[in-house]
Write a protein that holds these residues in place. Structure first.
Motif, mmCIF file in Angstrom:
data_model
loop_
_atom_site.group_PDB
_atom_site.id
_atom_site.type_symbol
_atom_site.label_atom_id
_atom_site.label_comp_id
_atom_site.label_asym_id
_atom_site.label_seq_id
_atom_site.Cartn_x
_atom_site.Cartn_y
_atom_site.Cartn_z
ATOM 1 N N UNK A 1 0.846 -1.205 0.000
ATOM 2 C CA UNK A 1 0.000 0.000 0.000
ATOM 3 C C UNK A 1 0.880 1.252 0.000
ATOM 4 N N UNK A 2 0.301 2.385 -0.405
ATOM 5 C CA UNK A 2 1.083 3.629 -0.448
ATOM 6 C C UNK A 2 1.116 4.306 0.913
ATOM 7 N N UNK A 3 0.046 4.100 1.673
ATOM 8 C CA UNK A 3 -0.041 4.751 2.985
ATOM 9 C C UNK A 3 -0.926 3.893 3.893
ATOM 10 N N UNK B 1 -3.818 4.221 13.167
ATOM 11 C CA UNK B 1 -4.395 3.130 13.964
ATOM 12 C C UNK B 1 -4.101 1.777 13.317
ATOM 13 N N UNK B 2 -4.320 1.683 11.991
ATOM 14 C CA UNK B 2 -4.067 0.418 11.285
ATOM 15 C C UNK B 2 -2.589 0.049 11.371
ATOM 16 N N UNK B 3 -1.719 1.062 11.275
ATOM 17 C CA UNK B 3 -0.273 0.789 11.344
ATOM 18 C C UNK B 3 0.088 0.254 12.726
ATOM 19 N N UNK B 4 -0.509 0.845 13.785
ATOM 20 C CA UNK B 4 -0.149 0.358 15.123
ATOM 21 C C UNK B 4 -0.740 -1.024 15.364
ATOM 22 N N UNK C 1 -9.428 -2.490 5.195
ATOM 23 C CA UNK C 1 -10.122 -1.630 4.232
ATOM 24 C C UNK C 1 -9.095 -0.789 3.484
ATOM 25 N N UNK C 2 -9.210 -0.736 2.161
ATOM 26 C CA UNK C 2 -8.295 0.076 1.357
ATOM 27 C C UNK C 2 -9.115 1.047 0.517
ATOM 28 N N UNK C 3 -8.658 2.299 0.484
ATOM 29 C CA UNK C 3 -9.305 3.325 -0.331
ATOM 30 C C UNK C 3 -8.330 3.727 -1.431
ATOM 31 N N UNK D 1 -4.651 3.742 0.299
ATOM 32 C CA UNK D 1 -4.461 3.968 1.737
ATOM 33 C C UNK D 1 -5.210 2.887 2.511
ATOM 34 N N UNK D 2 -4.507 2.288 3.490
ATOM 35 C CA UNK D 2 -5.093 1.209 4.281
ATOM 36 C C UNK D 2 -5.613 1.694 5.627
#
Ligand code: NAP
Length: 277
Positions: free
Chosen positions: A73-75, A79-82, A88-90, A97-98
């Motif tokens: 993903x690009x970004x 919260x998802x990173x932690x 969900x991806x937009x 972005x995830x």
């Protein structure tokens, strides 16, 4: 041209997301389609790039790819990173972005039966991916106590250490948690104990359960696990995994379309898919 949405997983045939989202597209008169794709781990990068190339508006990610998708993903939002998992991806102009809507989905669902989290003593049972999303989200709400009981206590300890939000927490074995059951106001069962073939098994003995307690099991098939049944028999307020499932989907739908969808309609759709069980 139809707008494309998808879910990537393996297996994926059981997923209730396509019918749930396609029903919302018809409700809101949107020219869109949501398709399930079974993707092997070695093909995940190509699948993600394929969805980007085809201009998919957004997609969901499910077991076993929620963590493995992150490098593609690009970004990834904070919260998802932690949590270390994306569901969900937009896609905005080719930039993916995830997000993780599982924990917030749980929180929104539980608000129907619990007004405040900050006055609660909570026991999370299990320390896997779903527990991680729920624990991080609830830790941010400042409960009095939020402990984790898990078969492998090291995994519970790691989860607590990884959480970026400080909370009063301890990791327990299931054996240690049993005698403490009377001390909690809220229980969240996140292991697969209670699903087929373990439908008669219970992760924890609820003998000392307070009847004012709230007991959630994030499993939704069966709708009432043996654990929820026992909690109900003891007078607790119970909730199964349908609310979390529907709200995580609703939050994804909102990110893709800007519309917060009709929750009741989503619940009916999911219950219909489960055979009205
Ligand atoms: P996961 O990452 O594989 O975690 C599994 C957890 O269950 C771990 O804590 C594991 O303990 C424990 N466990 C597994 N088998 C066990 C056994 N025989 N005895 C005791 N503990 C056992 O799975 P997940 O992604 O968190 O999913 C867990 C459950 O949540 C599944 O049933 C899934 O369907 C459900 N779920 C529901 C929703 C919803 O929207 N309602 C969303 C996501 C997941 P160890 O650490 O010891 O291995």
């Amino acid at each position: 041209m139809k707008k494309l949405f998808a879910v990537l997983g393996n297996p994926i045939g059981h997923s209730m997301s396509p019918a749930m989202h396609n029903d919302l597209f018809s409700l809101y008169n949107m020219n869109a389609i949501y398709l399930p794709f079974q993707v092997k781990e070695e093909d995940l990068k190509d699948a993600v790039n394929g969805l980007r190339a085809m201009g998919a508006v957004g997609f969901n990610v499910t077991i076993p790819h929620k963590s493995k998708i992150i490098p593609f993903l690009d970004e990834v939002d904070e919260l998802a990173a932690s949590i270390g998992a994306v569901n969900t991806v937009v896609n905005i102009d080719g930039k993916l972005t995830g997000y993780n809507t599982d924990g917030l989905g749980f929180l929104k669902g539980i608000k129907a039966i619990v007004r405040e989290i900050k006055d609660k003593r909570i026991l999370v049972i299990g320390a896997g991916g779903a527990a991680r999303a729920i624990y991080f989200t609830l830790a941010k709400e400042n409960p009095i106590q939020i402990d984790i009981a898990n078969r492998t206590v090291e995994n519970a300890n790691r989860l607590i250490e990884d959480c970026p939000f400080s909370a009063s927490s301890k990791a327990l074995t299931m054996e240690e948690a049993g005698p403490l059951v009377g001390e909690y106001d809220m229980f969240i069962q996140t292991t697969m104990i209670g699903m087929s073939p373990k439908i008669t098994e219970n992760p924890l003995d609820l003998q000392n359960l307070n009847e004012q307690s709230v007991v959630c099991d994030i499993i939704y098939n069966p709708l009432e696990t043996s654990f929820l049944h026992k909690a109900s028999e003891r007078g607790a307020t119970v909730q199964n995994g349908i609310d979390m499932f529907v709200y995580q989907g609703a939050l994804a739908f909102e990110k893709w379309t800007g519309i917060f969808p009709d929750i009741q309609r989503m619940k009916e759709n999911v219950l219909g898919q489960l055979g009205g069980k």
